[in-house]
Design an enzyme around this catalytic site. Structure first.
Site, PDB file in Angstrom:
ATOM      1  N   CYS A   1     -15.387  -8.128  25.167  1.00  0.00           N
ATOM      2  CA  CYS A   1     -16.397  -9.008  24.560  1.00  0.00           C
ATOM      3  C   CYS A   1     -17.746  -8.830  25.240  1.00  0.00           C
ATOM      4  O   CYS A   1     -18.787  -8.802  24.581  1.00  0.00           O
ATOM      5  CB  CYS A   1     -16.017 -10.476  24.705  1.00  0.00           C
ATOM      6  SG  CYS A   1     -14.286 -10.842  24.410  1.00  0.00           S
ATOM      7  N   ASP A   2     -17.757  -8.757  26.561  1.00  0.00           N
ATOM      8  CA  ASP A   2     -19.021  -8.897  27.295  1.00  0.00           C
ATOM      9  C   ASP A   2     -19.480  -7.652  28.050  1.00  0.00           C
ATOM     10  O   ASP A   2     -20.600  -7.617  28.556  1.00  0.00           O
ATOM     11  CB  ASP A   2     -18.895 -10.059  28.301  1.00  0.00           C
ATOM     12  CG  ASP A   2     -18.636 -11.382  27.586  1.00  0.00           C
ATOM     13  OD1 ASP A   2     -19.170 -11.553  26.477  1.00  0.00           O
ATOM     14  OD2 ASP A   2     -17.893 -12.219  28.124  1.00  0.00           O
TER      15      ASP A   2
ATOM     16  N   CYS B   1     -13.484 -11.374  29.678  1.00  0.00           N
ATOM     17  CA  CYS B   1     -13.209 -10.461  28.574  1.00  0.00           C
ATOM     18  C   CYS B   1     -14.186  -9.294  28.589  1.00  0.00           C
ATOM     19  O   CYS B   1     -15.339  -9.417  28.153  1.00  0.00           O
ATOM     20  CB  CYS B   1     -13.290 -11.202  27.248  1.00  0.00           C
ATOM     21  SG  CYS B   1     -12.993 -10.129  25.827  1.00  0.00           S
TER      22      CYS B   1
END
Ligand code: NDP
Length: 327
Positions: A143-144, A140
């Site tokens: 997200c990261d 992701c």
């Protein structure tokens, strides 16, 4: 009905942000929800290190910690949280039936599906090792990606997701190397063109991953090979992003619910959590291949609980919509 069949008002399947948020709302609305956690209590977020984009955590929080907090919040209002895997459902009647671990049968007036989706991985040992260590493998970018700003990363995949994520990463990272296993993209032309026209994205066609390299703790590079020439090369990188698709966890519902060709549950009425079966609602990634964020999953979990509450109230005059619910 046999005496040993449990009867509940609201059964929630899944324990990610969607399931726990549905539980918080359903419990506060006196629906006495029972939530089955599944095989991965806490869901996909338990494989994430730091969550920095969920509102309310200015300093960030680890995925597992956040899920424990969501669980505690659901329990505080009386959600009955149980271990167990729903192996079978029967949505053909007025009362919805589910079986836990192929044994226990439960009947519920309403079902909230929050079973999520699982990111696909390549399956390489080195990939799984650094994924489990939280050492630089991610599925992701949104997200990261932030953790890799000004660094060099590699991304695998050639679909719309990979293009979207590569482009997202290109704005944060110094360089993005994209591994495409064929000599062309699967993505829509416009998405592929955008990636091709981004200066700091290098595309390697006919290229597959041989091994994710690391120092035992974190990723330091990726060894790749050209599947035409068999030539190998090592690419220095601190992040390895896998964007080869997701599989929604919806197999057990396929005989009853309308699914799209990939298996995502189709909302019977867009803008609600309703499925094609009355009393069965869906929240989170099981119906969302576009946003796939904890916050959007939580939002749809709330919607599912409110829809379930209203459904119960309409069906059963003795069940009143809890006007004290704070929404
Ligand atoms: P897709 O199934 O469309 O693409 C998966 C990609 O991963 C393919 O390019 C495939 O390669 C590659 N792949 C699969 N397995 C491997 C492997 N083992 N090694 C290397 N590469 C591999 O998944 P997406 O998640 O990209 O998209 C899912 C759906 O969501 C699609 O319908 C897409 O259009 C949609 N979507 C739309 C977006 C938008 O419109 N903004 C954004 C994101 C997704 P190959 O091509 O060789 O099979």
């Amino acid at each position: 009905m046999s005496d040993n069949i449990e009867k509940v008002k609201c059964l929630i399947i899944g324990s990610g942000p969607a399931g726990y948020t549905a539980a918080i709302y359903a419990a506060r609305a006196n629906m006495n929800p029972v939530l089955y956690q599944g095989n991965q209590p806490g869901g996909q977020l338990t494989t994430t290190n730091d969550v920095e984009n969920f509102p309310g955590y200015p300093e960030g929080i680890t995925g597992p910690e956040m899920m424990l907090q969501l669980q505690a919040q659901a329990e505080r209002f009386g959600t009955d949280i149980r271990n167990g895997w729903i192996t079978k459902v029967d949505f053909s009647g007025d009362v919805h039936k589910v079986w836990v671990n192929d044994e226990t049968e439960i009947h519920s007036d309403t079902i909230i599906i929050s079973t999520g989706a699982s990111a696909k991985y390549l399956g390489l040992e080195s990939e799984q090792k650094y994924l489990k260590l939280g050492g630089g493998v991610s599925a992701c970018a949104v997200c990261d990606g932030f953790f890799y700003r000004n660094q060099e990363v590699v991304i695998v995949g050639a679909g719309d997701s990979a293009c979207e994520e590569a482009h997202y990463l290109s704005k944060l990272c110094k360089k993005v190397t994209m591994l495409v296993r064929r000599d062309e993209f699967r993505a829509s032309k416009i998405m592929a063109e955008r990636v091709k026209n981004t200066e700091n994205i290098e595309i390697l066609y006919n290229t597959e991953t041989d091994e994710v390299l690391g120092d035992g703790q974190v990723v330091t590079g990726v060894r790749v090979f050209n599947n035409q020439t068999k030539e190998k090369q090592e690419i220095p990188a601190t992040g390895f992003f896998v964007a080869i698709g997701h599989k929604p966890n919806t197999d057990i519902f396929k005989d009853y619910l309308d699914l799209d060709e990939t298996g995502y549950i189709i909302n019977a009425k867009p803008g609600t959590s309703k499925t094609n079966i009355e009393g069965v609602f869906v929240s989170g990634d099981a119906a969302d291949h576009v946003y796939r964020q904890a916050i959007t999953a939580a939002g749809t979990g709330c919607m599912a609980a409110l829809d379930a509450e209203r459904y119960l109230a309409a069906k059963d005059a003795s069940f009143e919509v809890n006007t004290a619910t704070n929404y």
